[in-house]
Motif scaffolding. Structure first.
Motif, PDB file in Angstrom:
ATOM      1  N   ILE A   1       0.857  -1.183   0.000  1.00 37.15           N
ATOM      2  CA  ILE A   1       0.000   0.000   0.000  1.00 37.15           C
ATOM      3  C   ILE A   1       0.895   1.236   0.000  1.00 37.15           C
ATOM      4  CG2 ILE A   1      -1.783   1.250   1.291  1.00 37.15           C
ATOM      5  CD1 ILE A   1      -2.628  -1.506   2.421  1.00 37.15           C
ATOM      6  N   PRO A   2       0.652   2.168  -0.918  1.00 32.42           N
ATOM      7  CA  PRO A   2       1.510   3.357  -0.972  1.00 32.42           C
ATOM      8  C   PRO A   2       1.605   4.061   0.385  1.00 32.42           C
ATOM      9  CG  PRO A   2       0.022   3.306  -2.855  1.00 32.42           C
ATOM     10  CD  PRO A   2      -0.404   2.196  -1.924  1.00 32.42           C
TER      11      PRO A   2
ATOM     12  N   LYS B   1     -12.069   3.512   5.050  1.00 36.40           N
ATOM     13  CA  LYS B   1     -12.275   2.818   3.780  1.00 36.40           C
ATOM     14  C   LYS B   1     -11.058   3.015   2.885  1.00 36.40           C
ATOM     15  CE  LYS B   1     -16.479   1.779   4.919  1.00 36.40           C
ATOM     16  NZ  LYS B   1     -16.545   0.685   5.834  1.00 36.40           N
ATOM     17  N   LEU B   2     -10.788   1.988   2.117  1.00 39.59           N
ATOM     18  CA  LEU B   2      -9.691   2.018   1.166  1.00 39.59           C
ATOM     19  C   LEU B   2     -10.263   1.623  -0.188  1.00 39.59           C
ATOM     20  CD1 LEU B   2      -6.582   2.301   0.827  1.00 39.59           C
ATOM     21  CD2 LEU B   2      -6.442  -0.149   1.265  1.00 39.59           C
ATOM     22  N   GLU B   3     -10.074   2.476  -1.187  1.00 41.27           N
ATOM     23  CA  GLU B   3     -10.561   2.201  -2.543  1.00 41.27           C
ATOM     24  C   GLU B   3      -9.408   1.673  -3.381  1.00 41.27           C
ATOM     25  OE1 GLU B   3     -11.832   4.798  -6.397  1.00 41.27           O
ATOM     26  OE2 GLU B   3     -12.717   5.407  -4.491  1.00 41.27           O
ATOM     27  N   VAL B   4      -9.655   0.567  -4.061  1.00 41.20           N
ATOM     28  CA  VAL B   4      -8.643  -0.030  -4.929  1.00 41.20           C
ATOM     29  C   VAL B   4      -9.220  -0.095  -6.336  1.00 41.20           C
ATOM     30  CG1 VAL B   4      -7.287  -2.098  -5.401  1.00 41.20           C
ATOM     31  CG2 VAL B   4      -7.686  -1.376  -3.030  1.00 41.20           C
ATOM     32  N   THR B   5      -8.490   0.441  -7.310  1.00 41.80           N
ATOM     33  CA  THR B   5      -8.915   0.406  -8.699  1.00 41.80           C
ATOM     34  C   THR B   5      -8.126  -0.684  -9.422  1.00 41.80           C
ATOM     35  OG1 THR B   5      -9.378   2.776  -8.645  1.00 41.80           O
ATOM     36  CG2 THR B   5      -9.203   1.755 -10.815  1.00 41.80           C
TER      37      THR B   5
ATOM     38  N   SER C   1     -12.440  -1.225 -12.752  1.00 39.39           N
ATOM     39  CA  SER C   1     -13.417  -1.523 -11.698  1.00 39.39           C
ATOM     40  C   SER C   1     -12.825  -1.168 -10.333  1.00 39.39           C
ATOM     41  CB  SER C   1     -13.839  -2.990 -11.742  1.00 39.39           C
ATOM     42  OG  SER C   1     -12.723  -3.830 -11.519  1.00 39.39           O
ATOM     43  N   ARG C   2     -13.712  -0.813  -9.425  1.00 40.10           N
ATOM     44  CA  ARG C   2     -13.264  -0.381  -8.098  1.00 40.10           C
ATOM     45  C   ARG C   2     -13.788  -1.317  -7.022  1.00 40.10           C
ATOM     46  NH1 ARG C   2     -14.477   6.035  -8.790  1.00 40.10           N
ATOM     47  NH2 ARG C   2     -12.907   6.361 -10.375  1.00 40.10           N
ATOM     48  N   PHE C   3     -12.961  -1.551  -6.032  1.00 37.95           N
ATOM     49  CA  PHE C   3     -13.329  -2.338  -4.862  1.00 37.95           C
ATOM     50  C   PHE C   3     -13.089  -1.482  -3.635  1.00 37.95           C
ATOM     51  CE2 PHE C   3     -12.271  -5.541  -8.000  1.00 37.95           C
ATOM     52  CZ  PHE C   3     -13.273  -6.466  -7.824  1.00 37.95           C
TER      53      PHE C   3
END
Length: 153
Positions: free
Chosen positions: A85-86, A96-100, A105-107
């Motif tokens: 993780i950066p 919350k953490l958004e991952v593209t 698509s995003r999770f």
């Protein structure tokens, strides 16, 4: 007036609460929820609750977790190396953490725990494992001729 059935377009107001009484969602006063019964546009238990309702009817229903967002799945909780993780990403427990993904698509993940070497992330829906209570007011039921062939008797 006729009762709402498969293929009908329904328009309604709702308030969704947890069993603790906390409101987690509600339709805006000027924008009722509208959907086609049977097209899986809402959670299964909510859709089942509106079947048979008529215009002007109000009711309160409890939707079990299995008919809402499902149970919490342990396989959706994972500890990952902090180095993946950066460093500029702020990690707060409960945040919350958004991952593209590469396909765009995003999770979304909830941060459950943070150590110097790992971050524990939960990909379950925030309402997974919870029974939900809905106050529903049916505003309109319209037969949808486009959908009648989708749901034969």
């Amino acid at each position: 007036m006729f009762p709402a059935a498969q293929g009908d377009v329904v328009k309604l107001h709702y308030t969704g609460r947890l069993t603790s009484g906390e409101v987690f969602d509600a339709s805006p006063a000027d924008r009722p929820l509208q959907f086609v019964i049977g097209k899986k546009e809402v959670i299964p238990g909510f859709e089942q609750a509106v079947v048979g309702m008529v215009r002007g009817e109000k009711k309160t229903v409890t939707v079990a977790a299995d008919q809402a967002y499902g149970q919490i799945l342990p396989e959706k909780i994972e500890a990952v190396e902090r180095s993946r993780i950066p460093k500029e990403v702020v990690l707060n427990i409960g945040g919350k953490l958004e991952v593209t993904q590469h396909d765009g698509s995003r999770f979304y993940f909830e941060v459950l725990a943070v150590t110097e070497s790992t971050v524990t992330l939960d990909a379950n829906h925030p309402l997974a494992g919870k029974d939900l209570i809905f106050d529903i007011e049916m505003l309109d039921v319209t037969k949808n001729p486009k959908c009648e062939s989708l749901f034969p008797d």
